[in-house]
Design a protein around this motif. Structure first.
Motif, PDB file in Angstrom:
ATOM      1  N   TYR A  33       0.830  -1.196   0.000  1.00  0.00           N
ATOM      2  CA  TYR A  33       0.000   0.000   0.000  1.00  0.00           C
ATOM      3  C   TYR A  33       0.870   1.253   0.000  1.00  0.00           C
ATOM      4  CZ  TYR A  33      -3.252  -3.458   1.923  1.00  0.00           C
ATOM      5  OH  TYR A  33      -4.007  -4.582   2.139  1.00  0.00           O
ATOM      6  N   TYR A  35       0.160   5.363   1.158  1.00  0.00           N
ATOM      7  CA  TYR A  35      -0.681   6.392   1.750  1.00  0.00           C
ATOM      8  C   TYR A  35       0.106   7.695   1.727  1.00  0.00           C
ATOM      9  CZ  TYR A  35      -3.435   2.547   3.778  1.00  0.00           C
ATOM     10  OH  TYR A  35      -4.207   1.418   3.971  1.00  0.00           O
ATOM     11  N   VAL A  43      -4.174  11.240   7.074  1.00  0.00           N
ATOM     12  CA  VAL A  43      -3.504  10.242   6.249  1.00  0.00           C
ATOM     13  C   VAL A  43      -4.535   9.699   5.248  1.00  0.00           C
ATOM     14  CG1 VAL A  43      -2.327   8.022   6.247  1.00  0.00           C
ATOM     15  CG2 VAL A  43      -1.951   9.608   8.134  1.00  0.00           C
ATOM     16  N   PHE A  45      -5.442   7.156   1.845  1.00  0.00           N
ATOM     17  CA  PHE A  45      -5.108   5.994   1.036  1.00  0.00           C
ATOM     18  C   PHE A  45      -4.862   6.418  -0.413  1.00  0.00           C
ATOM     19  CE2 PHE A  45      -5.333   1.774  -0.657  1.00  0.00           C
ATOM     20  CZ  PHE A  45      -6.146   1.832  -1.788  1.00  0.00           C
ATOM     21  N   SER A  48      -3.560   0.204  -3.417  1.00  0.00           N
ATOM     22  CA  SER A  48      -3.172  -1.096  -2.895  1.00  0.00           C
ATOM     23  C   SER A  48      -2.751  -1.989  -4.062  1.00  0.00           C
ATOM     24  CB  SER A  48      -4.307  -1.744  -2.101  1.00  0.00           C
ATOM     25  OG  SER A  48      -5.456  -1.902  -2.896  1.00  0.00           O
ATOM     26  N   SER A  55      -4.999  -3.399  -6.856  1.00  0.00           N
ATOM     27  CA  SER A  55      -6.288  -3.971  -6.453  1.00  0.00           C
ATOM     28  C   SER A  55      -7.304  -2.878  -6.143  1.00  0.00           C
ATOM     29  CB  SER A  55      -6.129  -4.914  -5.260  1.00  0.00           C
ATOM     30  OG  SER A  55      -5.326  -4.355  -4.258  1.00  0.00           O
ATOM     31  N   GLU A  56      -6.822  -1.724  -5.716  1.00  0.00           N
ATOM     32  CA  GLU A  56      -7.731  -0.599  -5.483  1.00  0.00           C
ATOM     33  C   GLU A  56      -6.921   0.690  -5.528  1.00  0.00           C
ATOM     34  OE1 GLU A  56      -9.947  -0.950  -1.844  1.00  0.00           O
ATOM     35  OE2 GLU A  56     -11.159   0.827  -2.250  1.00  0.00           O
ATOM     36  N   PHE A  91       3.701   7.292   2.966  1.00  0.00           N
ATOM     37  CA  PHE A  91       3.930   6.085   3.762  1.00  0.00           C
ATOM     38  C   PHE A  91       3.670   4.840   2.918  1.00  0.00           C
ATOM     39  CE2 PHE A  91       4.532   7.949   7.842  1.00  0.00           C
ATOM     40  CZ  PHE A  91       3.691   9.044   7.931  1.00  0.00           C
ATOM     41  N   ARG A  95       1.222  -6.007   4.289  1.00  0.00           N
ATOM     42  CA  ARG A  95       0.587  -6.955   5.202  1.00  0.00           C
ATOM     43  C   ARG A  95       0.712  -8.367   4.656  1.00  0.00           C
ATOM     44  NH1 ARG A  95      -4.825  -8.880   4.341  1.00  0.00           N
ATOM     45  NH2 ARG A  95      -5.756  -7.948   2.499  1.00  0.00           N
ATOM     46  N   ASP A  99      -5.152  -8.855   8.746  1.00  0.00           N
ATOM     47  CA  ASP A  99      -5.543  -7.551   8.202  1.00  0.00           C
ATOM     48  C   ASP A  99      -4.707  -6.408   8.772  1.00  0.00           C
ATOM     49  OD1 ASP A  99      -8.604  -7.273  10.192  1.00  0.00           O
ATOM     50  OD2 ASP A  99      -6.522  -7.646  10.728  1.00  0.00           O
ATOM     51  N   THR A 100      -3.609  -6.728   9.428  1.00  0.00           N
ATOM     52  CA  THR A 100      -2.765  -5.689  10.015  1.00  0.00           C
ATOM     53  C   THR A 100      -1.753  -5.198   8.997  1.00  0.00           C
ATOM     54  OG1 THR A 100      -2.990  -6.627  12.207  1.00  0.00           O
ATOM     55  CG2 THR A 100      -1.134  -5.141  11.841  1.00  0.00           C
ATOM     56  N   GLN A 101      -1.739  -3.892   8.775  1.00  0.00           N
ATOM     57  CA  GLN A 101      -0.760  -3.296   7.876  1.00  0.00           C
ATOM     58  C   GLN A 101       0.396  -2.729   8.706  1.00  0.00           C
ATOM     59  OE1 GLN A 101      -2.489  -0.651   4.902  1.00  0.00           O
ATOM     60  NE2 GLN A 101      -4.305  -1.952   4.766  1.00  0.00           N
ATOM     61  N   TYR A 102       1.594  -2.974   8.230  1.00  0.00           N
ATOM     62  CA  TYR A 102       2.808  -2.503   8.891  1.00  0.00           C
ATOM     63  C   TYR A 102       3.395  -1.380   8.049  1.00  0.00           C
ATOM     64  CZ  TYR A 102       2.278  -6.636  11.730  1.00  0.00           C
ATOM     65  OH  TYR A 102       1.771  -7.583  12.589  1.00  0.00           O
ATOM     66  N   PHE A 103       3.665  -0.263   8.711  1.00  0.00           N
ATOM     67  CA  PHE A 103       4.058   0.943   8.001  1.00  0.00           C
ATOM     68  C   PHE A 103       5.552   1.204   8.083  1.00  0.00           C
ATOM     69  CE2 PHE A 103       0.202   3.198   6.737  1.00  0.00           C
ATOM     70  CZ  PHE A 103      -0.764   2.428   7.359  1.00  0.00           C
ATOM     71  N   GLY A 104       6.066   1.820   7.042  1.00  0.00           N
ATOM     72  CA  GLY A 104       7.414   2.344   7.057  1.00  0.00           C
ATOM     73  C   GLY A 104       7.451   3.720   7.698  1.00  0.00           C
TER      74      GLY A 104
END
Lengths: 112, 115
Positions: A33, A35, A43, A45, A48, A55-56, A91, A95, A99-104
């Motif tokens: 993703y 953002y 923030v 979106f 993805s 996908s979106e 950002f 994932r 459903d947890t997204q991990y951010f830089g």
């Protein structure tokens, strides 16, 4: 602990120039993703990406934006012709099976 | 469609006192809800998440949040603030079990902890 990394941390560019923001997601993750956060705003979106395709995407993600996973480890966001209003913190997130997204840590883009 | 409202843009607490960060959400679907924290010059770190199991969710660093469907709320609390809790906190919603799983963020609450 694995983490998402982003380079550069800060990018300054002239209006109309192309920029590429780079991200290395967590190695076994399959969903990616982008953002962004304009100063003082929420923030938002952008896009993805899964299985080598988008996908979106949001309304913000117009023809000036593109994403790519060129080599199986990097995930890039390209802005073809930057505008002043593209100045923001960008950002990357990834994932795996949950459903947890991990951010830089983000890339701060400044367009002059 | 989904949206998140964080009711306070800034919260100031004294060290050792409770912290309450308020969040209301709107979602056309069954939601997953998250709290993320961002310390200065750092990325967004997951504090906790709700994904239709227990309504009281415990997270890292002593934080917890309660999902109240009737009030469409997901407030974040901590019984005793520590100086290291000074950061910006984001309440986030996504559609549960959706393939794309895009996140919708609230506006953020900046927490100041006074000694």
């Amino acid at each position: 602990e694995p983490e998402v990394t982003q380079t550069p941390s800060h990018q300054v560019t002239q209006m109309g120039q192309e920029v590429i923001l780079r991200c290395v997601p967590i190695s076994n993750h399959l969903y990616f993703y982008w953002y962004r956060q304009i100063l003082g705003q929420k923030v938002e979106f952008l896009v993805s990406f899964y299985n080598n395709e988008i996908s979106e995407k949001s309304e913000i993600f117009d023809d000036q934006f593109s994403v790519e996973r060129p080599d199986g480890s990097n995930f890039t966001l390209k802005i073809r012709s930057t505008k002043l209003e593209d100045s923001a913190m960008y950002f990357c997130a990834s994932r795996g099976g949950t459903d947890t997204q991990y951010f830089g840590p983000g890339t701060r883009l400044t367009v002059l | 469609a989904q949206s998140v409202t964080q009711l306070d843009s800034h919260v100031s607490v004294s060290e050792g006192t409770p912290v309450l960060l308020r969040c209301n959400y709107s979602s056309s679907y069954s939601p997953s809800l998250f709290w993320y924290v961002q310390h200065p010059n750092k990325g967004l770190q997951l504090l906790l998440k709700y994904t239709s199991a227990a309504t009281l969710v415990k997270g890292i660093n002593g934080f917890e949040a309660e999902f109240k469907k009737s009030e469409t709320s997901f407030h974040l609390t901590k019984p005793s603030a520590h100086m290291s809790d000074a950061a910006e906190y984001f309440c986030v919603v996504s559609r549960a079990k959706a393939a794309g799983n895009k996140l919708t963020f609230g506006g953020g609450t900046r927490v100041l902890v006074k000694p």
